[in-house]
Design an enzyme around this catalytic site. Sequence first.
Site, short mmCIF file in Angstrom:
data_model
loop_
_atom_site.label_atom_id
_atom_site.label_comp_id
_atom_site.label_asym_id
_atom_site.label_seq_id
_atom_site.Cartn_x
_atom_site.Cartn_y
_atom_site.Cartn_z
N LYS A 13 -0.41 11.13 5.59
CA LYS A 13 -0.75 9.78 5.88
C LYS A 13 0.17 9.09 7.15
CE LYS A 13 0.39 7.97 1.81
NZ LYS A 13 0.91 8.84 1.40
N ARG A 88 -0.18 0.80 -3.49
CA ARG A 88 -0.07 2.05 -4.53
C ARG A 88 -0.30 2.05 -6.14
NH1 ARG A 88 3.73 4.55 -0.84
NH2 ARG A 88 4.38 6.65 -1.64
N ARG A 127 9.64 19.67 4.90
CA ARG A 127 9.69 18.34 5.91
C ARG A 127 11.01 17.89 6.29
NH1 ARG A 127 6.23 13.08 4.42
NH2 ARG A 127 7.77 12.67 2.80
N ARG A 138 14.73 14.25 4.00
CA ARG A 138 14.46 12.95 3.29
C ARG A 138 15.02 13.17 1.83
NH1 ARG A 138 8.88 10.10 3.75
NH2 ARG A 138 9.15 9.49 1.44
N ARG A 149 7.62 12.29 -7.59
CA ARG A 149 6.54 11.71 -6.86
C ARG A 149 4.98 12.02 -7.12
NH1 ARG A 149 9.17 12.89 -1.72
NH2 ARG A 149 7.47 11.63 -0.64
P1 ADP Z 1 5.59 9.32 0.67
O1 ADP Z 1 3.87 8.68 0.80
O2 ADP Z 1 5.93 10.62 1.25
O3 ADP Z 1 5.59 9.37 -0.91
P2 ADP Z 1 6.45 6.86 1.57
O4 ADP Z 1 7.07 6.94 2.86
O5 ADP Z 1 5.24 6.46 1.70
O6 ADP Z 1 6.10 8.12 1.09
O7 ADP Z 1 7.06 6.11 0.47
C1 ADP Z 1 8.56 6.41 0.31
C2 ADP Z 1 8.81 5.50 -1.12
O8 ADP Z 1 9.01 4.25 -0.71
C3 ADP Z 1 8.02 5.72 -2.32
O9 ADP Z 1 8.33 6.89 -3.13
C4 ADP Z 1 8.50 4.40 -2.87
O10 ADP Z 1 9.74 4.48 -3.86
C5 ADP Z 1 8.66 3.57 -1.91
N1 ADP Z 1 7.41 2.74 -1.54
C6 ADP Z 1 6.61 2.67 -0.40
N2 ADP Z 1 5.34 2.19 -0.58
C7 ADP Z 1 5.45 1.51 -1.88
C8 ADP Z 1 4.49 0.84 -2.32
N3 ADP Z 1 3.39 0.06 -1.87
N4 ADP Z 1 4.89 0.39 -3.82
C9 ADP Z 1 6.17 0.61 -4.23
N5 ADP Z 1 6.77 1.62 -3.60
C10 ADP Z 1 6.56 1.83 -2.45
#
Ligand code: ADP
Length: 202
Positions: A13, A88, A127, A138, A149
């Site tokens: 993404k 999400r 990654r 990360r 996750r």
């Molecule tokens: P990925 O898509 O690789 O899981 P992101 O960078 O989108 O990683 O998100 C990392 C973390 O940030 C998530 O695991 C969550 O804890 C938090 N996060 C990001 N976006 C949201 C969201 N819309 N609602 C709740 N938590 C979020």
Amino acid sequence: MRVVLLGPPGAGKGTQAQIIAGHLGAPAISTGDIFRANVSGKTELGQKAKTFMDAGDLVPDEITVAMVKDRLAEPDAKAGFLLDGFPRTIAQAEQLRASLAELGNGLDRVLELVVDEDELVRRLSSRRMLVDGEWVQRSDDEPETVRHRLQVYREQTAPLSGFYDGEGLLARIDAMGSVEEVTARALEALGRSPQAGPQAGE
Ligand code: ADP
């Protein structure tokens, strides 16, 4: 154009968001990036979010929704945006719909990046990101947290696919293959040609 990019962790993404946003001439807004910037900047928001992120859990909706509303109110997002990592949960999607409706707007398209789970685990465990000149993993990309996750994704985020399909907004994109191939499929679903740059007037 107002676009949401949906897909499990590791689907690509972030990479696609940057490229597609460039084609649309709109900002890519990543809630994960905003949270990570707040964690490294040790802000109050960052401190609230960190425990959830490290555990691979979602940050509570009220924190996330308020943050996105502020970001969408910035001038660069007025004419359009590409959201990466938000919504999400169904509750987040409903709040997004309501706050856009207040302005007389709505989403134009939701792109779901589809990748099989073996490939996701493989991508996430290898990654690395560049921090102060060094490649680091990360903290939420460790195998245990990755599995968690993915489970959170299946339970809380995957239902958005049906939600947006019901609104007639969903396009499912095969996200296996090269970055360029996936971009081309995504742009086609948005009715854009991969050759064209940002189009004026949007
Ligand atoms: P990925 O898509 O690789 O899981 P992101 O960078 O989108 O990683 O998100 C990392 C973390 O940030 C998530 O695991 C969550 O804890 C938090 N996060 C990001 N976006 C949201 C969201 N819309 N609602 C709740 N938590 C979020």
